[in-house]
Design a protein around this motif. Sequence first.
Motif, PDB file in Angstrom:
ATOM      1  N   VAL A 271     -14.306  39.911  30.521  1.00 36.44           N
ATOM      2  CA  VAL A 271     -14.302  38.481  30.827  1.00 36.44           C
ATOM      3  C   VAL A 271     -12.991  37.855  30.350  1.00 36.44           C
ATOM      4  N   ASP A 272     -12.549  38.265  29.161  1.00 36.38           N
ATOM      5  CA  ASP A 272     -11.308  37.732  28.587  1.00 36.38           C
ATOM      6  C   ASP A 272     -10.444  38.905  28.128  1.00 36.38           C
ATOM      7  N   PRO A 273      -9.766  39.543  29.093  1.00 39.96           N
ATOM      8  CA  PRO A 273      -8.973  40.730  28.739  1.00 39.96           C
ATOM      9  C   PRO A 273      -7.708  40.357  27.956  1.00 39.96           C
ATOM     10  N   VAL A 274      -7.442  41.130  26.879  1.00 41.51           N
ATOM     11  CA  VAL A 274      -6.233  40.916  26.083  1.00 41.51           C
ATOM     12  C   VAL A 274      -5.539  42.261  25.879  1.00 41.51           C
ATOM     13  N   GLU A 275      -4.212  42.188  25.740  1.00 38.74           N
ATOM     14  CA  GLU A 275      -3.401  43.400  25.620  1.00 38.74           C
ATOM     15  C   GLU A 275      -2.921  43.553  24.180  1.00 38.74           C
ATOM     16  N   THR A 276      -3.020  44.807  23.666  1.00 39.43           N
ATOM     17  CA  THR A 276      -2.564  45.079  22.291  1.00 39.43           C
ATOM     18  C   THR A 276      -1.116  45.553  22.318  1.00 39.43           C
ATOM     19  N   HIS A 280      -2.375  48.722  25.953  1.00 39.80           N
ATOM     20  CA  HIS A 280      -3.703  48.869  26.554  1.00 39.80           C
ATOM     21  C   HIS A 280      -4.472  47.543  26.465  1.00 39.80           C
ATOM     22  N   THR A 281      -5.409  47.380  27.430  1.00 40.19           N
ATOM     23  CA  THR A 281      -6.162  46.116  27.526  1.00 40.19           C
ATOM     24  C   THR A 281      -7.617  46.325  27.148  1.00 40.19           C
ATOM     25  N   PHE A 282      -8.163  45.360  26.396  1.00 40.18           N
ATOM     26  CA  PHE A 282      -9.556  45.415  25.943  1.00 40.18           C
ATOM     27  C   PHE A 282     -10.195  44.012  26.086  1.00 40.18           C
ATOM     28  N   GLU A 283     -11.541  44.001  26.028  1.00 42.93           N
ATOM     29  CA  GLU A 283     -12.247  42.715  25.940  1.00 42.93           C
ATOM     30  C   GLU A 283     -11.930  42.090  24.587  1.00 42.93           C
ATOM     31  N   ARG A 284     -11.579  40.792  24.591  1.00 44.75           N
ATOM     32  CA  ARG A 284     -11.124  40.135  23.382  1.00 44.75           C
ATOM     33  C   ARG A 284     -12.120  40.320  22.229  1.00 44.75           C
ATOM     34  N   THR A 285     -13.387  40.025  22.462  1.00 44.98           N
ATOM     35  CA  THR A 285     -14.370  40.088  21.378  1.00 44.98           C
ATOM     36  C   THR A 285     -14.500  41.497  20.828  1.00 44.98           C
ATOM     37  N   GLU A 288     -11.260  42.407  18.801  1.00 39.41           N
ATOM     38  CA  GLU A 288     -11.227  41.616  17.566  1.00 39.41           C
ATOM     39  C   GLU A 288     -12.185  42.194  16.538  1.00 39.41           C
ATOM     40  N   LYS A 289     -13.362  42.656  17.002  1.00 41.58           N
ATOM     41  CA  LYS A 289     -14.322  43.273  16.080  1.00 41.58           C
ATOM     42  C   LYS A 289     -13.759  44.593  15.534  1.00 41.58           C
ATOM     43  N   TRP A 290     -13.099  45.369  16.429  1.00 40.67           N
ATOM     44  CA  TRP A 290     -12.490  46.652  16.019  1.00 40.67           C
ATOM     45  C   TRP A 290     -11.480  46.422  14.890  1.00 40.67           C
ATOM     46  N   LEU A 291     -10.646  45.419  15.075  1.00 38.79           N
ATOM     47  CA  LEU A 291      -9.625  45.136  14.075  1.00 38.79           C
ATOM     48  C   LEU A 291     -10.236  44.529  12.808  1.00 38.79           C
ATOM     49  N   ALA A 292     -11.278  43.706  12.994  1.00 37.17           N
ATOM     50  CA  ALA A 292     -11.922  43.081  11.836  1.00 37.17           C
ATOM     51  C   ALA A 292     -12.610  44.108  10.963  1.00 37.17           C
ATOM     52  N   ASP A 293     -13.004  45.226  11.559  1.00 37.17           N
ATOM     53  CA  ASP A 293     -13.675  46.271  10.783  1.00 37.17           C
ATOM     54  C   ASP A 293     -12.677  47.089   9.955  1.00 37.17           C
ATOM     55  N   GLY A 294     -11.391  46.781  10.066  1.00 37.87           N
ATOM     56  CA  GLY A 294     -10.398  47.421   9.188  1.00 37.87           C
ATOM     57  C   GLY A 294      -9.528  48.447   9.861  1.00 37.87           C
ATOM     58  N   SER A 295      -9.715  48.695  11.141  1.00 37.26           N
ATOM     59  CA  SER A 295      -8.902  49.709  11.810  1.00 37.26           C
ATOM     60  C   SER A 295      -7.660  49.060  12.384  1.00 37.26           C
ATOM     61  N   ASN A 296      -6.486  49.728  12.259  1.00 33.69           N
ATOM     62  CA  ASN A 296      -5.249  49.252  12.865  1.00 33.69           C
ATOM     63  C   ASN A 296      -4.736  50.239  13.897  1.00 33.69           C
ATOM     64  N   CYS A 298      -5.006  52.076  17.777  1.00 34.45           N
ATOM     65  CA  CYS A 298      -5.386  51.762  19.155  1.00 34.45           C
ATOM     66  C   CYS A 298      -6.669  52.517  19.472  1.00 34.45           C
ATOM     67  N   PRO A 299      -7.715  51.845  19.986  1.00 38.00           N
ATOM     68  CA  PRO A 299      -8.992  52.533  20.257  1.00 38.00           C
ATOM     69  C   PRO A 299      -8.875  53.660  21.271  1.00 38.00           C
ATOM     70  N   LEU A 300      -7.848  53.600  22.147  1.00 37.33           N
ATOM     71  CA  LEU A 300      -7.716  54.649  23.163  1.00 37.33           C
ATOM     72  C   LEU A 300      -6.872  55.818  22.660  1.00 37.33           C
ATOM     73  N   THR A 301      -5.711  55.496  22.075  1.00 33.85           N
ATOM     74  CA  THR A 301      -4.776  56.558  21.678  1.00 33.85           C
ATOM     75  C   THR A 301      -4.919  56.950  20.220  1.00 33.85           C
ATOM     76  N   MET A 302      -5.582  56.092  19.451  1.00 37.71           N
ATOM     77  CA  MET A 302      -5.759  56.288  18.011  1.00 37.71           C
ATOM     78  C   MET A 302      -4.411  56.337  17.281  1.00 37.71           C
ATOM     79  N   ILE A 303      -3.391  55.752  17.909  1.00 40.95           N
ATOM     80  CA  ILE A 303      -2.062  55.649  17.290  1.00 40.95           C
ATOM     81  C   ILE A 303      -1.982  54.292  16.591  1.00 40.95           C
TER      82      ILE A 303
END
Length: 1008
Positions: A271-276, A280-285, A288-296, A298-303
Amino acid sequence: MEVITSTSSAAASELIAQTVELVIEVVTETKNVFVEKESFSELASYLDRIVPLLKELNKKDTSNVENTSVEILNQQVKVAKQLTTECSQKNRVYLLINCRSITKRIGEITREISRALSLIPFSQLGISASMKQDLGQLCDVMQSVEFKTAVADEMILEKIESGIHERNVDRAYANNLLVSIAQVLGISTERSSLKKEFEDFKNEIENAQLRKDQAEAIQMDQIIALLERADATCSPEEKEKKYLTKRTSLGSQPLEPLQSFYCPITREVMVDPVETASGHTFERTAIEKWLADGSNLCPLTMIPLDNLILRPNKTLRQSIEEWKDRNTMITIASIKQKLSKPVAENEQDVICCLEKLQNLCEERAAHREWIVLENYIPTLVELLGGKSRDIRTRTLVLLCILAKDSDDAKDRIARVNGVIESIVRSLGRRISEGKLAAELLLELSRNETLKNCIGMVQGCILLLVTMSNSDDTQAATRAHELLDQLSFSDQNVIQMAKANYFTHLLHRLSSGSEEVKMLMVTTLAEMELTDHNKSSLFDNGALDSLLHLVSQGNPRMKETAAKALRNLSSFPKNSIQIIKNGSVNSLVNLLYNHTSSNCLQEELAAIIMHLATSTMSQNYNEPPVSLFESDGDIDSLFSFIRFSRPSVQESLLRSFYAMCHSPLAITVKTKLRQNPENIQSLVLLCEIENQKVRANAVKLFCCLTEDGDDKEIIDCMGLQLIQTLIKIIKSPIDEEEIASAMGVIANLTQSSQLTESLLKAEGLSVISSCLRDGMQTKLQQKQLIENTVGSLCHLTIPTNQSSQKKLAETGVIPLLVQLLELGTSLTKRKASISLGQLSKNSFELTHPISRPLGGIFRCFSPPLESRCPVHQGICMVESSFCLVEADAVSPLVRLLGDSDLNVCEASLDALLTLIEADRLPYGSKVLAEADAIHPIIKLLNCPSSGLQEKVLNALERIFRLLDFKQKYGNLAQMPLVDLTQRGNNRTKSLAARILGQLNVLHDQSSYF
């Protein structure tokens, strides 16, 4: 905007004069600008302060002043002139869009004028120190001033920028934005005005493109795209054509989402795509949750991400929205086909389709617009006529959503035949459905065409009024709001009033135009109102409005308002309020006024009648309310009757009759009787031909004679009035009038003169016939029978045996005996009086029996059993009026136990005529045989001292007979003893004397 660069070669003084004129023109022009009025006003205030300085400068020798500084000032004032001209001539929307730059230019012009002023050598030209100081302060202020865009203008610009940035194509957003722009600029919000302003705005854009101002043109194109979503900027036909062209080009099958539309984390369409930072593009919410959980990472490349900044992917978002819109359009078109099938076959499918449509409507305003453009309205209206309540309620909800804030939807609804009738039918169903119908009608009432139709549908206003009284607060509120909306029409207001909703009628009655007031007051005058309605109207202020119209309106208005007041005053509570309000005098004075029309006088007289009638129902525990402030008012009003029209006479006579039965009856009656002119007028009214007036006059006459205080009346009466009354009694027209005429005769004090007058007027036969007829056919006419028997008392007075004989010959005596048991208390009393009066002459009229013959002539002597046991002779009802022969003794004895003491006394008087003089032993025996002694003794316990005295006198005579003393003495002893202790002086003395007869007290005792 162009910058003026022309220079002037004129002399300094001429240039200064020209500049002064320019400044004055600019100041004047600033009052006509469309935008940033406060900023222009501030600029004008600075320029105003410059004018005196320049005028003073021009008085000096300026030959040594260089033209350059003055030219610069002149040039900047011209720039200001050009700006004010543009802001008062160009399209207002265009100016609003550019208000920030306009504000900026005002600031620049102000500062440039300040610099130009500072270049002029005022100090070398002999300008005063105070003026130099003012100049310095002015230049400082103009250099440092900051102009800000008006808050309202700034808010509009922010909404426009937000709509463009967010790609907000919501029709409601555009509608609200356009209305806000119109309100800020002082433009009418009518659709035609908004469309014209929008077209002018687009022309300004074309001019900008012609000037090749590409940046401005692009900005304006974006604004136009946003505002074009508003209903007023584009005709419904144009919108429909665009929509259908686009929808047809999409095909008929929905497309599956592209893989890039899915969020790698949620695996759902974004609904609200954002680019890191990784690209790569992800749903904003999700991200944001991925980053809030402490991970820095990329969810796709894990870089590891270089930074945590998230950038909106506008291109992808636009593609997703376009895909969604395409599929939604196809879905909307496909659902319509299902709704068009017969409902009975697929009710559940229809409900499911309506749910889908409602969900789509609630998602976006654009969906609502597409459903309208897909021409769903006629199909939905058709569903309102179905039997399924669930389908009807869902359809009402959907229609309300579509109509809200959409002029196009309302116009389409208006074009469907019978649509309002279908919605109104739902008003009368269950409250849950009814309030949805009310909500839809409320929304539709914002459309002029539909608003005109709603009130015209049969039963609509009545159903709304009923709903306004509902226990369901929400339903009642909607009904009230809709009734307020419909109150624009006078006819609707009248329909509301006829449904017992008077709010708007009363408002128009007090503050409408003369024509409207006339319409409203006519409605009140002609309506059949319940007592509750009448009370409610008065409680809500109808009285003051009507009284004002009655006294201040034109002749026709006065008549109609009086008719309305007559209608409302028929409720006693309202009439009492009029009296307490102190309005009687103004009404009566208007009645007396020679300029009042006949119609107005009739209505006023009827109102006064209602006021008088209301005084009859007053609570006797409260201070009585009177129509009159003084006794003189009574005579004034009564004297007016004689010279009035028959209809007025009738009403006023009825008024006085009512007042004679009010708590102040004694005052009114006394005043009427005391004035001979009143009685003479009343006598004349009793003789006129108009039956209604005459009947009410006779009725009032009867009332005035009821109290026995009739000396003034008898003085004004003559044989002619008796003849008139007898003539009325003979007339078969009005039984109430006959009863009243008979009542007048019955109420008059007995006298030989009155009896003779009745006989001369042939009253005996008429009254006797009336009694016979009444006994046969009108026994239920109690008042007529009472008054007839009362009239007979005048013809049975003991001093006129001739009258008694004539009466007896008519066969009335047996009827009187019957009435002892059949009549009312008054009838029984009057019958007893007549029989008693007749009985007084019975002994004198009894035929004596000669001495019995002896021998062979014994058989010619009358038998002993034919001898009257009381009068000891031959008695006959027709000749001697004997109570025994008339079989009246037993009924009279039974009346001794009546609850009405007046009846007891009259029957006792009649029975005591049997023991007068020498008839004591015979009469006492007859009374004993009729079981009369016991009830006579019981009357000693009654509360009437007068009746007790009569009983004591009778017992004193009866107990002279030894047999009776022995038989009934003990029975009378206790009541007699009680009287010696509790009675008055007279009854104590009589009781003691009888106790002496009974040997209970010494007969010579003087204690009592």
